[in-house]
Every structure is written in C-alpha cells, then in structure tokens.
Motif scaffolding. Structure first.
Motif, mmCIF file in Angstrom:
data_model
loop_
_atom_site.group_PDB
_atom_site.id
_atom_site.type_symbol
_atom_site.label_atom_id
_atom_site.label_comp_id
_atom_site.label_asym_id
_atom_site.label_seq_id
_atom_site.Cartn_x
_atom_site.Cartn_y
_atom_site.Cartn_z
ATOM 1 N N ASP A 75 39.616 10.955 53.013
ATOM 2 C CA ASP A 75 38.296 11.553 52.783
ATOM 3 C C ASP A 75 37.248 10.912 53.681
ATOM 4 O OD1 ASP A 75 39.295 13.270 50.866
ATOM 5 O OD2 ASP A 75 38.637 12.044 49.171
ATOM 6 N N GLU A 76 37.300 9.594 53.807
ATOM 7 C CA GLU A 76 36.334 8.898 54.664
ATOM 8 C C GLU A 76 36.570 9.229 56.141
ATOM 9 O OE1 GLU A 76 33.603 7.019 53.828
ATOM 10 O OE2 GLU A 76 34.029 7.734 51.805
ATOM 11 N N ILE A 77 37.824 9.366 56.536
ATOM 12 C CA ILE A 77 38.124 9.740 57.929
ATOM 13 C C ILE A 77 37.537 11.110 58.222
ATOM 14 C CG2 ILE A 77 39.959 10.316 59.571
ATOM 15 C CD1 ILE A 77 41.675 8.164 58.006
ATOM 16 N N TYR A 78 37.699 12.026 57.294
ATOM 17 C CA TYR A 78 37.136 13.375 57.443
ATOM 18 C C TYR A 78 35.616 13.284 57.660
ATOM 19 C CZ TYR A 78 35.013 17.692 55.818
ATOM 20 O OH TYR A 78 34.214 18.795 55.706
ATOM 21 N N HIS A 79 34.917 12.595 56.755
ATOM 22 C CA HIS A 79 33.454 12.503 56.862
ATOM 23 C C HIS A 79 33.021 11.738 58.117
ATOM 24 C CE1 HIS A 79 32.610 14.408 53.080
ATOM 25 N NE2 HIS A 79 33.440 13.599 52.458
ATOM 26 N N HIS A 80 33.732 10.673 58.436
ATOM 27 C CA HIS A 80 33.341 9.878 59.606
ATOM 28 C C HIS A 80 33.724 10.558 60.916
ATOM 29 C CE1 HIS A 80 31.315 6.391 58.015
ATOM 30 N NE2 HIS A 80 32.093 6.527 56.948
ATOM 31 N N THR A 81 34.671 11.472 60.898
ATOM 32 C CA THR A 81 34.953 12.274 62.092
ATOM 33 C C THR A 81 33.760 13.183 62.375
ATOM 34 O OG1 THR A 81 37.344 12.204 61.756
ATOM 35 C CG2 THR A 81 36.485 14.024 63.087
ATOM 36 N N ARG A 82 33.258 13.833 61.343
ATOM 37 C CA ARG A 82 32.076 14.681 61.497
ATOM 38 C C ARG A 82 30.880 13.841 61.961
ATOM 39 N NH1 ARG A 82 32.749 19.845 58.877
ATOM 40 N NH2 ARG A 82 30.484 20.051 58.943
ATOM 41 N N MET A 83 30.739 12.678 61.362
ATOM 42 C CA MET A 83 29.645 11.782 61.711
ATOM 43 C C MET A 83 29.777 11.293 63.156
ATOM 44 S SD MET A 83 28.499 8.538 59.447
ATOM 45 C CE MET A 83 27.163 7.481 59.912
ATOM 46 N N ALA A 84 31.003 10.993 63.560
ATOM 47 C CA ALA A 84 31.238 10.515 64.929
ATOM 48 C C ALA A 84 30.803 11.556 65.957
ATOM 49 C CB ALA A 84 32.719 10.165 65.114
ATOM 50 N N LEU A 85 31.094 12.809 65.682
ATOM 51 C CA LEU A 85 30.661 13.872 66.592
ATOM 52 C C LEU A 85 29.138 13.917 66.676
ATOM 53 C CD1 LEU A 85 33.204 16.627 65.528
ATOM 54 C CD2 LEU A 85 33.146 15.444 67.744
ATOM 55 N N GLU A 86 28.467 13.783 65.540
ATOM 56 C CA GLU A 86 26.999 13.756 65.527
ATOM 57 C C GLU A 86 26.463 12.523 66.249
ATOM 58 O OE1 GLU A 86 24.679 15.969 64.468
ATOM 59 O OE2 GLU A 86 26.339 17.350 64.115
ATOM 60 N N ASN A 87 27.238 11.449 66.239
ATOM 61 C CA ASN A 87 26.824 10.210 66.900
ATOM 62 C C ASN A 87 27.187 10.175 68.379
ATOM 63 O OD1 ASN A 87 25.579 9.096 64.671
ATOM 64 N ND2 ASN A 87 27.430 8.085 63.957
ATOM 65 N N GLN A 118 41.695 16.723 61.950
ATOM 66 C CA GLN A 118 41.900 18.143 62.243
ATOM 67 C C GLN A 118 41.171 19.015 61.230
ATOM 68 O OE1 GLN A 118 43.639 19.361 65.113
ATOM 69 N NE2 GLN A 118 42.320 21.022 64.411
ATOM 70 N N LYS A 119 41.178 18.608 59.967
ATOM 71 C CA LYS A 119 40.441 19.347 58.934
ATOM 72 C C LYS A 119 38.952 19.413 59.287
ATOM 73 C CE LYS A 119 39.138 19.250 54.062
ATOM 74 N NZ LYS A 119 39.140 18.471 52.829
ATOM 75 N N ALA A 120 38.392 18.280 59.727
ATOM 76 C CA ALA A 120 36.985 18.257 60.122
ATOM 77 C C ALA A 120 36.737 19.194 61.304
ATOM 78 C CB ALA A 120 36.553 16.834 60.464
#
Length: 126
Positions: A75-87, A118-120
């Motif tokens: 779950d954290e990988i999913y959220h932090h993948t999205r966050m990483a793209l924003e960063n 991949q889900k993100a």
C-alpha cells in the motif's frame, strides 16, 4: 506539533492536491478512530521529515521507495509511487529503484513492489 502539522499539510496539498489536504485535515481533527495517527503522520512524516532541506523531494522519494520495497509494504509503495511521480521521478527512474532493490531485498519483495507500482501507473493512465 501544530506548526509541523500545518507545514506537513501544506506539503501534502502540494503533492496530492488541496482537496486531499482538506480531507486529511478534517479527518485528523475529528474524533474518528485513527484520527490522532493521521495527525502524527502529517506532523512527523510530512511536517518534520519530508519538509527537511537535506534532500530534494525526488531523492527522498527514491529513499522511501527503497525502504518500502524492503519492508514489502505494497500500500505504501503504491502511494509513494504516485508521490514520486509528483516529486519529479520518471517511470524509468522508479523502475531503476525497483531493479536496484532486487539484489538487496530479493525477488519476492521486488515482485510485490512491481505489482504496487504497476497498479499506480495503471490508475494514472486511466
């Protein structure tokens, strides 16, 4: 902690959008189960750690993704993948984080991470 909470909420809003920050504030300030944990997370993780100047957000995203891969926190990988793209990380750079984790964290952990990443990507792509 009030100052760190506001700092964290501002940063959270920059990354996830103002509506998400408004929702987080409402939850953290409520009497709902877990609301105090949300307040702690916003103040500590976003207000104290993510707001530090020692690393650019892009680099901090790499570090956090690597740790979440090691811990198999999908779950954290999913959220932090999205966050990483924003960063500012690219999908290619996120894949490099994943590949770097393989010899250190193992294939099972990297498979968990790959699925969460991949889900993100799939959700972003619509």
């Amino acid at each position: 902690m009030a100052n760190e909470f506001e700092t964290g909420l501002n940063l959270f809003g920059e990354i996830y959008g103002e509506q998400a920050a408004t929702n987080c504030r409402a939850y953290a300030e409520s009497d709902s189960f877990g609301s105090k944990q949300a307040e702690f997370a916003m103040a500590w993780a976003f207000g104290s750690v993510w707001s530090r100047e020692g690393l650019e957000r892009k680099m901090r995203s790499c570090v956090v993704l690597g740790m979440m891969i090691a811990l198999r926190q999908s779950d954290e990988i999913y959220h932090h993948t999205r966050m990483a793209l924003e960063n500012g990380l690219t999908r290619g750079e996120i894949e490099e984080v994943l590949l770097t984790a393989v010899p250190y964290c193992g294939l099972p952990a990297s498979n968990v991470a790959k699925a969460a990443m991949q889900k993100a990507f799939d959700e972003i792509d619509g």
